[in-house]
Scaffold this motif. Structure first.
Motif, PDB file in Angstrom:
ATOM      1  N   VAL A 185      42.671  47.053  41.860  1.00 55.53           N
ATOM      2  CA  VAL A 185      41.975  46.096  41.017  1.00 55.53           C
ATOM      3  C   VAL A 185      42.472  44.868  41.048  1.00 55.53           C
ATOM      4  O   VAL A 185      43.573  44.545  41.280  1.00 55.53           O
ATOM      5  CB  VAL A 185      41.867  46.891  39.446  1.00 55.53           C
ATOM      6  CG1 VAL A 185      41.406  48.046  39.564  1.00 55.53           C
ATOM      7  CG2 VAL A 185      43.130  46.699  38.919  1.00 55.53           C
ATOM      8  N   VAL A 186      41.400  43.835  40.736  1.00 55.30           N
ATOM      9  CA  VAL A 186      41.673  42.361  40.468  1.00 55.30           C
ATOM     10  C   VAL A 186      41.095  41.925  39.478  1.00 55.30           C
ATOM     11  O   VAL A 186      40.222  42.192  38.984  1.00 55.30           O
ATOM     12  CB  VAL A 186      41.363  41.647  41.776  1.00 55.30           C
ATOM     13  CG1 VAL A 186      41.544  40.118  41.891  1.00 55.30           C
ATOM     14  CG2 VAL A 186      41.859  42.107  43.080  1.00 55.30           C
ATOM     15  N   ASP A 187      41.916  40.833  38.874  1.00 54.93           N
ATOM     16  CA  ASP A 187      41.465  40.199  37.415  1.00 54.93           C
ATOM     17  C   ASP A 187      40.109  39.636  38.238  1.00 54.93           C
ATOM     18  O   ASP A 187      39.848  38.795  39.130  1.00 54.93           O
ATOM     19  CB  ASP A 187      42.425  39.160  37.322  1.00 54.93           C
ATOM     20  CG  ASP A 187      41.685  38.073  36.224  1.00 54.93           C
ATOM     21  OD1 ASP A 187      41.848  38.590  35.107  1.00 54.93           O
ATOM     22  OD2 ASP A 187      41.109  36.967  36.543  1.00 54.93           O
ATOM     23  N   THR A 188      38.868  39.713  37.160  1.00 51.54           N
ATOM     24  CA  THR A 188      37.416  39.361  37.619  1.00 51.54           C
ATOM     25  C   THR A 188      37.362  37.831  37.840  1.00 51.54           C
ATOM     26  O   THR A 188      36.734  37.303  38.736  1.00 51.54           O
ATOM     27  CB  THR A 188      36.445  39.986  36.706  1.00 51.54           C
ATOM     28  OG1 THR A 188      36.825  41.362  36.637  1.00 51.54           O
ATOM     29  CG2 THR A 188      35.193  39.701  37.006  1.00 51.54           C
ATOM     30  N   ALA A 189      37.943  37.136  36.989  1.00 50.70           N
ATOM     31  CA  ALA A 189      37.848  35.513  36.871  1.00 50.70           C
ATOM     32  C   ALA A 189      38.512  35.328  37.874  1.00 50.70           C
ATOM     33  O   ALA A 189      37.898  34.183  38.715  1.00 50.70           O
ATOM     34  CB  ALA A 189      38.301  34.946  35.710  1.00 50.70           C
ATOM     35  N   THR A 190      39.732  35.556  38.345  1.00 47.74           N
ATOM     36  CA  THR A 190      40.233  34.922  39.608  1.00 47.74           C
ATOM     37  C   THR A 190      39.502  35.543  41.064  1.00 47.74           C
ATOM     38  O   THR A 190      39.613  34.768  41.750  1.00 47.74           O
ATOM     39  CB  THR A 190      41.920  35.710  39.715  1.00 47.74           C
ATOM     40  OG1 THR A 190      42.578  35.454  38.475  1.00 47.74           O
ATOM     41  CG2 THR A 190      42.554  35.238  41.059  1.00 47.74           C
ATOM     42  N   LEU A 191      39.141  36.665  40.964  1.00 44.58           N
ATOM     43  CA  LEU A 191      38.226  37.033  41.810  1.00 44.58           C
ATOM     44  C   LEU A 191      37.085  36.196  42.370  1.00 44.58           C
ATOM     45  O   LEU A 191      36.715  35.775  43.342  1.00 44.58           O
ATOM     46  CB  LEU A 191      37.867  38.634  41.943  1.00 44.58           C
ATOM     47  CG  LEU A 191      37.041  39.184  43.099  1.00 44.58           C
ATOM     48  CD1 LEU A 191      38.049  39.040  44.130  1.00 44.58           C
ATOM     49  CD2 LEU A 191      36.516  40.609  42.557  1.00 44.58           C
ATOM     50  N   LYS A 192      36.433  35.949  41.270  1.00 46.00           N
ATOM     51  CA  LYS A 192      35.337  34.971  41.161  1.00 46.00           C
ATOM     52  C   LYS A 192      35.445  33.557  41.729  1.00 46.00           C
ATOM     53  O   LYS A 192      34.823  32.993  42.590  1.00 46.00           O
ATOM     54  CB  LYS A 192      34.544  35.072  39.713  1.00 46.00           C
ATOM     55  CG  LYS A 192      33.238  34.152  40.056  1.00 46.00           C
ATOM     56  CD  LYS A 192      32.625  34.137  38.401  1.00 46.00           C
ATOM     57  CE  LYS A 192      31.220  33.274  38.502  1.00 46.00           C
ATOM     58  NZ  LYS A 192      30.468  33.423  37.116  1.00 46.00           N
ATOM     59  N   ALA A 193      36.513  33.222  41.146  1.00 47.99           N
ATOM     60  CA  ALA A 193      37.074  31.761  41.896  1.00 47.99           C
ATOM     61  C   ALA A 193      37.815  31.688  43.239  1.00 47.99           C
ATOM     62  O   ALA A 193      37.626  30.884  43.813  1.00 47.99           O
ATOM     63  CB  ALA A 193      38.089  31.381  40.732  1.00 47.99           C
TER      64      ALA A 193
END
Length: 360
Positions: free
Chosen positions: A224-232
């Protein structure tokens, strides 16, 4: 450790921080384009591809491809690795579906599962002494890590046998102590995971009466990855997915190269090649990205997560919540469990689909 590993009482501490006061999350201060990332992992057969990939240069290969740096960091305590991820010390972490829900997601950290790596297919089990049927569990004291995946497995087993939670008594026992506890003549039942499970099976009179192969696909192991970090930083998702599929393809090979890779993973896990291979035999690895995409988009995943969230809520792991809908879970295709305005756990198949389509 607490892996499949489990999930123990320390998970409850973080779940108590459930954010219900607001429907929106505050911006992640690191949710911006970056070059350097860190991923936490802990020892479990299905997660050993990650440290091996770092040592073998596979992490660097994929990170270089996307112009980033990825540091894969071991944390000896499984739950602590999730706590550190939740606190923002890692950009991603290896975790089970239940713990992803009850720790970061329930604490308000928007989290995306981008690699569905495997499911427990016998790595977790219920042992009884002096009996070989699950029905004999009624009235017994059960040693286990309470509020963990072991507890979830027990609940599913009781349900399958037409029994209630009140038909047994649980005795909270750490993963470090459960082998010794079960060796006592007074201990007649236990629930645990490998490698403890395999050791306890060897004790006199112990029989495996129910295990995770009876509920295939319900105990999932994720990246799993932090969603905001992944989006950016979508390149982080691409690199991690590429790392995973290259490494598991290597470890599944039956030639000398594959054997050497598994032996090195066993060494990194503090195990023997024989023991590691035995644990892999009860781990269903999604080595084919098409199979992983199919599992992530299947209605069965929604059913599984409904069972997991209902168990978690009923056992107090959503502190401060009035219903299991307080923590939203999003699935591919727009399906959502719970409050769509409070989605903090997302199953994102897009990177696995890129791998399946040869587009990484």
């Amino acid at each position: 450790m607490f892996g499949i590993i489990g999930k123990a009482g320390k998970a409850v501490m973080l779940a108590g921080a459930l954010i219900l006061a607001s429907c929106s999350q505050s911006p992640d201060p690191q949710a911006e384009p970056r070059k350097d990332f860190s991923i936490g992992w802990s020892i479990y057969a299905g997660w050993m591809p990650w440290p091996y990939a770092q040592k073998a240069g596979i992490v660097k290969k994929w990170a270089d491809k996307y112009g980033i740096t990825i540091n894969v960091v071991q944390v000896n305590d499984y739950v602590e690795s999730i706590n550190q991820y939740t606190a923002g010390k890692f950009d991603g972490v290896t975790v089970t579906n239940m713990d992803a829900l009850t720790i970061p997601a329930a604490s308000g950290k928007d989290t995306s599962a981008i690699v569905v790596g495997d499911y427990s297919n016998g790595n977790d089990g219920i042992l009884l002494k002096g009996a070989d049927t699950l029905a004999a569990i009624k009235g017994r004291q059960i040693y286990l890590v309470e509020l963990s995946v072991s507890h979830y497995l027990l609940a599913r087993a009781l349900q399958s046998a037409g029994l209630k939670a009140t038909d047994v008594k649980t005795v909270n026992t750490s993963d470090a102590d459960i082998v010794g506890a079960f060796s006592s003549p007074d201990a007649q039942a236990a629930v645990t995971w490998n490698p403890q499970l395999s050791v306890m099976k060897g004790q006199a009179g112990a029989k495996d009466v129910f295990n995770s192969s009876n509920i295939p696909g319900e105990i999932l192991d994720l990246m799993v990855v932090d969603t905001a970090t992944l989006k950016a930083n979508p390149n982080l998702g691409k690199a991690l997915t590429g790392i995973w599929y290259e490494t598991v393809a290597l470890m599944k090979r039956n030639d000398a190269t594959g054997k050497a890779a598994r032996a090195e993973m066993a060494k990194l896990a503090g195990s023997t090649p024989e023991s590691f291979d035995s644990q892999l035999s009860t781990t269903f690895l999604y080595t084919d990205p098409k199979a992983a995409v199919a599992a992530t988009t299947a209605p069965a995943l929604v059913k599984t997560m409904t069972l997991v969230r209902d168990f978690s809520f009923s056992h107090g792991l959503f502190k401060g919540a009035s219903s299991p809908d307080a923590v939203g879970i999003a699935f591919p295709g727009g399906k959502t469990l719970g409050d769509p305005a409070r989605v903090t756990l997302r199953f994102d198949e897009s990177f696995m689909k890129m791998a399946a389509d040869g587009k990484l």
